[in-house]
Design an enzyme around this catalytic site. Structure first.
Site, PDB file in Angstrom:
ATOM      1  N   SER A 190     -10.066  -0.739   7.367  1.00  0.00           N
ATOM      2  CA  SER A 190      -9.449  -0.389   6.007  1.00  0.00           C
ATOM      3  C   SER A 190      -8.768  -1.442   5.577  1.00  0.00           C
ATOM      4  CB  SER A 190      -8.622   0.966   6.110  1.00  0.00           C
ATOM      5  OG  SER A 190      -9.249   2.010   6.051  1.00  0.00           O
ATOM      6  N   SER A 232      -9.265   1.826   3.250  1.00  0.00           N
ATOM      7  CA  SER A 232      -8.452   2.584   2.470  1.00  0.00           C
ATOM      8  C   SER A 232      -7.393   1.633   1.571  1.00  0.00           C
ATOM      9  CB  SER A 232      -7.926   3.620   3.098  1.00  0.00           C
ATOM     10  OG  SER A 232      -6.808   3.178   4.002  1.00  0.00           O
ATOM     11  N   LYS A 285       0.892  -1.276   0.153  1.00  0.00           N
ATOM     12  CA  LYS A 285       0.049   0.083   0.215  1.00  0.00           C
ATOM     13  C   LYS A 285       0.824   1.318   0.218  1.00  0.00           C
ATOM     14  CE  LYS A 285      -3.727   1.810   2.732  1.00  0.00           C
ATOM     15  NZ  LYS A 285      -4.689   1.758   3.983  1.00  0.00           N
TER      16      LYS A 285
END
Length: 531
Positions: A230, A206, A126
């Site tokens: 997330s 996210s 990420k």
């Protein structure tokens, strides 16, 4: 949790043939259903294996006998990113050194000096996880300049284990902690990530890019981060596995923060075996190598509390009822539960996070080129129209700037109450019913992506474990129409090994993973209700 428990779990799972024996719908089945990619591109079968279902132990077995190299595997994933990712927008950038990393792993395999089960395995990170030589932006143009000089601590562990850092994934900008009505999966750096199952649907946030990339078989494993939901929501919404570890088991050093009181990185994968092996490396609790042992716990005699959450919609509730029936059919005892204190947790969590974000983001920005503090970041966004092309607001930044400092007695009382009530909500429920875990839906069916409206993501299931710092795990439970829904499992502090073992048994029983069909919109055209 000690090293022995994680090592034993990883060893037990290492030879479990998860997901490989059951027939799964092929990519070719999407022909005639509005698929955005031709069958030849959608198919994840390369090198004699199906990347969608193969596990890390199987890949390692092939590499050990010379039937596969890390270089070939890495090249296959890079080619797949090039062919498939334009349709979903999950991967921001690939690492130009990936093939060099893979070649070094191949040499270790030939010499018999491999570093463990992740040696030679391609991993996506990420974009809030610091990676030397690669831009680490949290989706923001404010951090798009000079990359970090050093790896985050978890990346150091991955490299030491021989993993191939394949690249960085898109994410909800600032981990969805900027605007009051954000759109998950959108960032100024990467644009909008799309759900591979139905492309006009949202991937949840996210860790949206990490989950969507795995659903599309663009890497073997990925790493996401979670403050509240997330990891587990994107995992559920994209039909993959996501593990939010107990707080403190994975170092947050070098990761763009929201709150040290809740933030954690964790593994995401297409099966629990790969997630467990990756967690062993991220947490530093795994051995240098994983020896192959047989035996994995089943569900017989396990007690699971089902927190149904009918507010997520009748389709999801019906799926949870069917899931409970299937678990009972495997010998588990499933009882319905309701977790206490949830309204109070909802009242307190956001104000506490505002104070913590101001403290933690100021400290992080001091280490990077660009704005030096939150006030400077707010000014940057006002001066750069590209930061406002999907949603214009930065209300959370502004509220955090005005929030009480973490030295304020009112804040301290708030966080103390949050910690107490969240832990009691899980502990008391588990003790009252003698549970091994609590289960709930991880997500509603994916909503349509709409920058003007923002997210439709009031999903309470992740909050108890997230605020308590307890582990949670999302595994595929099934689908509502074309859209995946995950089953969220949670347990007490440092019970990660037991939770992963239980999750593997649940995964085998439900056998719910299916390859995405990359449909342009849902059959029938209308939105799928999300409750």
């Amino acid at each position: 949790m000690n090293r022995r428990s994680i090592a034993a779990l990883a060893a037990a799972l290492a030879v479990t043939p998860l997901l490989l024996s059951a027939p799964h719908e092929s990519a070719e089945a999407a022909e005639g259903h509005g698929g955005a990619l031709p069958p030849s591109v959608r198919s994840s079968r390369v090198l004699g294996v199906d990347l969608g279902t193969v596990t890390i132990p199987e890949l390692q077995a092939r590499m050990d006998r010379g039937a596969l190299t890390s270089s070939a595997l890495t090249r296959a994933y890079l080619r797949r990113i090039e062919a498939v990712d334009p349709a979903i927008g999950a991967v921001l950038r690939t690492d130009p050194t990936a093939l060099r990393q893979a070649a070094a792993s191949d040499l270790r395999h030939r010499r018999g000096t491999t570093r463990g089960p992740l040696d030679g395995i391609p991993v996506l990170l990420k974009d809030n996880i610091g990676t030397r030589g690669l831009a680490t932006t949290a989706g923001s143009l404010a951090l798009a300049g000079k990359p970090p000089a050093e790896d985050a601590a978890l990346v150091t562990r991955l490299r030491a284990a021989g993993a191939v850092v394949l690249g960085k994934t898109n994410m909800s900008e600032w981990a969805n902690f900027r605007a009051a009505r954000p759109t998950s999966g959108w960032s100024a750096v990467g644009g909008q990530t799309r759900n591979p199952y139905v492309l006009d649907r949202n991937p949840c946030g996210s860790s949206s890019g990490s989950a969507a990339a795995l659903a599309a078989s663009l890497a073997q494993v990925a790493v996401g981060t979670e403050t509240d939901g997330s990891i587990v929501c994107p995992a559920g919404m994209n039909g993959v596995v996501g593990h939010k570890p107990s707080l403190g088991l994975v170092s947050g050093s070098g990761v763009v923060p929201i709150s040290a009181e809740q933030d954690t990185a964790g593994p995401m994968a297409r099966n629990v075996t790969d997630a467990a092996l990756t967690f062993a490396v991220l947490s530093g609790t795994g051995p240098a190598g994983v020896s192959a042992h047989t035996g994995t716990e089943g569900l017989r005699g396990k007690r699971i509390g089902l927190w149904r959450l009918p507010s997520l919609g009748p389709e999801v509730d019906a799926l949870m009822v069917r899931t409970a029936q299937r678990l009972r059919g495997a010998g588990a005892e499933v009882v319905e539960v309701a977790l206490p204190y949830q309204e109070r947790l909802a009242e307190l969590e956001f104000p506490a996070l505002l104070s913590e974000f101001h403290r933690d983001i100021d400290a992080y920005l001091e280490t990077r080129d660009g704005p030096r503090d939150l006030a400077g970041l707010i000014r940057f966004n006002r001066a750069h129209p590209a930061e406002r092309t999907c949603f214009a607001g930065q209300e959370l930044f502004e509220q955090a700037l005005a929030a009480p400092p973490v030295t304020d007695p009112a804040y301290r009382a708030m966080r103390a109450e949050l910690t107490d009530l969240s832990r009691r909500s899980v502990d008391e429920t588990m003790a009252a019913h003698g549970l091994d875990a609590i289960a709930s839906p991880a997500n509603p069916p994916a909503w349509t992506t709409d920058c003007a409206r923002g997210d439709n993501d009031v999903i309470p299931s992740s909050t108890p474990a997230a605020v308590a710092g307890y582990p949670s795990l999302s595994v595929p439970a099934g689908r509502v129409g074309e859209l995946p829904v995950g089953l969220l499992l949670m347990a007490g502090d440092r019970q990660d090994a037991a939770l992963l073992s239980l999750g593997a048994a649940v995964e085998r029983r439900l056998d719910a993973w299916r390859a995405p069909r990359y449909l342009r919109t849902a059959p029938g055209g209308g939105p799928v209700a999300s409750g």
